[in-house]
Scaffold this motif. Sequence first.
Motif, PDB file in Angstrom:
ATOM      1  N   VAL A 193       0.839  -1.200   0.000  1.00  0.00           N
ATOM      2  CA  VAL A 193       0.000   0.000   0.000  1.00  0.00           C
ATOM      3  C   VAL A 193       0.874   1.251   0.000  1.00  0.00           C
ATOM      4  O   VAL A 193       0.613   2.214  -0.731  1.00  0.00           O
ATOM      5  CB  VAL A 193      -0.949  -0.002   1.212  1.00  0.00           C
ATOM      6  CG1 VAL A 193      -1.740   1.308   1.277  1.00  0.00           C
ATOM      7  CG2 VAL A 193      -1.905  -1.196   1.138  1.00  0.00           C
ATOM      8  N   ALA A 194       1.934   1.241   0.818  1.00  0.00           N
ATOM      9  CA  ALA A 194       2.857   2.375   0.855  1.00  0.00           C
ATOM     10  C   ALA A 194       3.506   2.576  -0.512  1.00  0.00           C
ATOM     11  O   ALA A 194       3.660   3.712  -0.975  1.00  0.00           O
ATOM     12  CB  ALA A 194       3.927   2.142   1.920  1.00  0.00           C
ATOM     13  N   LEU A 199       4.120   5.653  -5.515  1.00  0.00           N
ATOM     14  CA  LEU A 199       4.004   5.686  -6.973  1.00  0.00           C
ATOM     15  C   LEU A 199       3.013   6.744  -7.433  1.00  0.00           C
ATOM     16  O   LEU A 199       3.240   7.428  -8.440  1.00  0.00           O
ATOM     17  CB  LEU A 199       3.577   4.299  -7.487  1.00  0.00           C
ATOM     18  CG  LEU A 199       4.649   3.209  -7.467  1.00  0.00           C
ATOM     19  CD1 LEU A 199       4.030   1.860  -7.807  1.00  0.00           C
ATOM     20  CD2 LEU A 199       5.772   3.536  -8.446  1.00  0.00           C
ATOM     21  N   ALA A 200       1.919   6.896  -6.690  1.00  0.00           N
ATOM     22  CA  ALA A 200       0.925   7.915  -7.047  1.00  0.00           C
ATOM     23  C   ALA A 200       1.521   9.309  -6.930  1.00  0.00           C
ATOM     24  O   ALA A 200       1.303  10.168  -7.805  1.00  0.00           O
ATOM     25  CB  ALA A 200      -0.299   7.777  -6.140  1.00  0.00           C
ATOM     26  N   LEU A 203       3.988   9.843  -9.733  1.00  0.00           N
ATOM     27  CA  LEU A 203       3.274   9.974 -11.009  1.00  0.00           C
ATOM     28  C   LEU A 203       2.751  11.384 -11.188  1.00  0.00           C
ATOM     29  O   LEU A 203       2.917  11.989 -12.266  1.00  0.00           O
ATOM     30  CB  LEU A 203       2.121   8.974 -11.074  1.00  0.00           C
ATOM     31  CG  LEU A 203       1.223   9.076 -12.311  1.00  0.00           C
ATOM     32  CD1 LEU A 203       2.032   8.812 -13.581  1.00  0.00           C
ATOM     33  CD2 LEU A 203       0.042   8.109 -12.206  1.00  0.00           C
ATOM     34  N   VAL A 204       2.136  11.935 -10.155  1.00  0.00           N
ATOM     35  CA  VAL A 204       1.622  13.309 -10.215  1.00  0.00           C
ATOM     36  C   VAL A 204       2.765  14.281 -10.513  1.00  0.00           C
ATOM     37  O   VAL A 204       2.641  15.181 -11.347  1.00  0.00           O
ATOM     38  CB  VAL A 204       0.918  13.691  -8.901  1.00  0.00           C
ATOM     39  CG1 VAL A 204       0.599  15.188  -8.873  1.00  0.00           C
ATOM     40  CG2 VAL A 204      -0.355  12.872  -8.724  1.00  0.00           C
ATOM     41  N   LEU A 205       3.885  14.075  -9.837  1.00  0.00           N
ATOM     42  CA  LEU A 205       5.031  14.963 -10.022  1.00  0.00           C
ATOM     43  C   LEU A 205       5.596  14.836 -11.433  1.00  0.00           C
ATOM     44  O   LEU A 205       5.948  15.843 -12.070  1.00  0.00           O
ATOM     45  CB  LEU A 205       6.107  14.626  -8.988  1.00  0.00           C
ATOM     46  CG  LEU A 205       7.204  15.667  -8.765  1.00  0.00           C
ATOM     47  CD1 LEU A 205       6.604  16.986  -8.299  1.00  0.00           C
ATOM     48  CD2 LEU A 205       8.200  15.153  -7.729  1.00  0.00           C
ATOM     49  N   THR A 206       5.675  13.614 -11.935  1.00  0.00           N
ATOM     50  CA  THR A 206       6.193  13.385 -13.288  1.00  0.00           C
ATOM     51  C   THR A 206       5.307  14.044 -14.336  1.00  0.00           C
ATOM     52  O   THR A 206       5.797  14.697 -15.271  1.00  0.00           O
ATOM     53  CB  THR A 206       6.300  11.876 -13.566  1.00  0.00           C
ATOM     54  OG1 THR A 206       7.182  11.267 -12.618  1.00  0.00           O
ATOM     55  CG2 THR A 206       6.816  11.624 -14.976  1.00  0.00           C
ATOM     56  N   VAL A 207       3.995  13.889 -14.184  1.00  0.00           N
ATOM     57  CA  VAL A 207       3.055  14.511 -15.127  1.00  0.00           C
ATOM     58  C   VAL A 207       3.182  16.024 -15.080  1.00  0.00           C
ATOM     59  O   VAL A 207       3.159  16.701 -16.122  1.00  0.00           O
ATOM     60  CB  VAL A 207       1.608  14.071 -14.802  1.00  0.00           C
ATOM     61  CG1 VAL A 207       0.607  14.890 -15.615  1.00  0.00           C
ATOM     62  CG2 VAL A 207       1.432  12.584 -15.072  1.00  0.00           C
ATOM     63  N   PHE A 208       3.329  16.578 -13.885  1.00  0.00           N
ATOM     64  CA  PHE A 208       3.469  18.024 -13.737  1.00  0.00           C
ATOM     65  C   PHE A 208       4.703  18.536 -14.466  1.00  0.00           C
ATOM     66  O   PHE A 208       4.636  19.518 -15.221  1.00  0.00           O
ATOM     67  CB  PHE A 208       3.549  18.389 -12.250  1.00  0.00           C
ATOM     68  CG  PHE A 208       3.911  19.831 -11.997  1.00  0.00           C
ATOM     69  CD1 PHE A 208       2.984  20.843 -12.215  1.00  0.00           C
ATOM     70  CD2 PHE A 208       5.181  20.174 -11.552  1.00  0.00           C
ATOM     71  CE1 PHE A 208       3.319  22.177 -11.998  1.00  0.00           C
ATOM     72  CE2 PHE A 208       5.522  21.494 -11.326  1.00  0.00           C
ATOM     73  CZ  PHE A 208       4.587  22.502 -11.551  1.00  0.00           C
ATOM     74  N   PHE A 209       5.837  17.864 -14.280  1.00  0.00           N
ATOM     75  CA  PHE A 209       7.068  18.322 -14.928  1.00  0.00           C
ATOM     76  C   PHE A 209       7.029  18.101 -16.441  1.00  0.00           C
ATOM     77  O   PHE A 209       7.617  18.886 -17.197  1.00  0.00           O
ATOM     78  CB  PHE A 209       8.282  17.639 -14.314  1.00  0.00           C
ATOM     79  CG  PHE A 209       8.783  18.318 -13.063  1.00  0.00           C
ATOM     80  CD1 PHE A 209       9.412  19.547 -13.130  1.00  0.00           C
ATOM     81  CD2 PHE A 209       8.607  17.740 -11.824  1.00  0.00           C
ATOM     82  CE1 PHE A 209       9.870  20.188 -11.993  1.00  0.00           C
ATOM     83  CE2 PHE A 209       9.052  18.376 -10.664  1.00  0.00           C
ATOM     84  CZ  PHE A 209       9.684  19.603 -10.755  1.00  0.00           C
ATOM     85  N   LYS A 210       6.343  17.057 -16.893  1.00  0.00           N
ATOM     86  CA  LYS A 210       6.182  16.853 -18.336  1.00  0.00           C
ATOM     87  C   LYS A 210       5.386  18.009 -18.940  1.00  0.00           C
ATOM     88  O   LYS A 210       5.694  18.485 -20.044  1.00  0.00           O
ATOM     89  CB  LYS A 210       5.472  15.521 -18.609  1.00  0.00           C
ATOM     90  CG  LYS A 210       6.303  14.287 -18.315  1.00  0.00           C
ATOM     91  CD  LYS A 210       7.477  14.159 -19.262  1.00  0.00           C
ATOM     92  CE  LYS A 210       8.247  12.879 -19.015  1.00  0.00           C
ATOM     93  NZ  LYS A 210       9.463  12.780 -19.875  1.00  0.00           N
TER      94      LYS A 210
END
Length: 219
Positions: A193-194, A199-200, A203-210
């Motif tokens: 779960v951790a 990962l979530a 993922l949010v951070l990766t999408v933001f920087f993309k």
Amino acid sequence: MSLDYIFSISGPMLQGAKMTILLFFVAIISSIPLGFLLTLAVKSSFKPLSWLAQGYIYVMRGTPLLLQLLFICFGLPMLPVVGEYLVLDRFFAASLGFILNYAAYFAEIFRGGLLAIDKGQYEASQVLGLSKWQTTVRVILPQMFRIALPAVANESVTLVKDTALLYAVAVPELLHFAQTAVNRDFTIVPFFVAGVIYLAMTLVLTVFFKWIERRFNFQ
């Protein structure tokens, strides 16, 4: 393991994730400007300042972040004479350690960005009659940040994962609650779960920087 159990442990772990996110924002907002100032210090014509900044970067990048956190949290209070004045709140001490460490890495990233800019840019700015300040602000810095952005994004994702080191200095974050559930219930499900929560966040951070990178590329 039932979904009810997963939901029951997710609540406390998400509370721990709030501490993780808080540390991330404190560290990233503080370390990026500090890293840029270190880059300027390294490039300073005042040699003692340049040597001091280079020495700082070498020490912070050459020693483990965990060691630095342990020193700030537990080592500083043990210093003779001044130790009693250096007993810091655990979260504040950990934040300070992350800021000082990541500033050194961002300084190197920004230095690399500056080195990647063609010298012709400076010459062209002089031909256009721009002052040194105008050249820096309008020409050099935008290009430097654009070049450095992928590395900054990568370092930011690493920062999210490194927040797990808070566990070692007894700050109750995501991994702390996962380990507590594992010890209490004798199951490794909390670790999974951790992992999903981490990962979530990444993922949010990766999408933001993309998205940021696409904005820069379109300009």
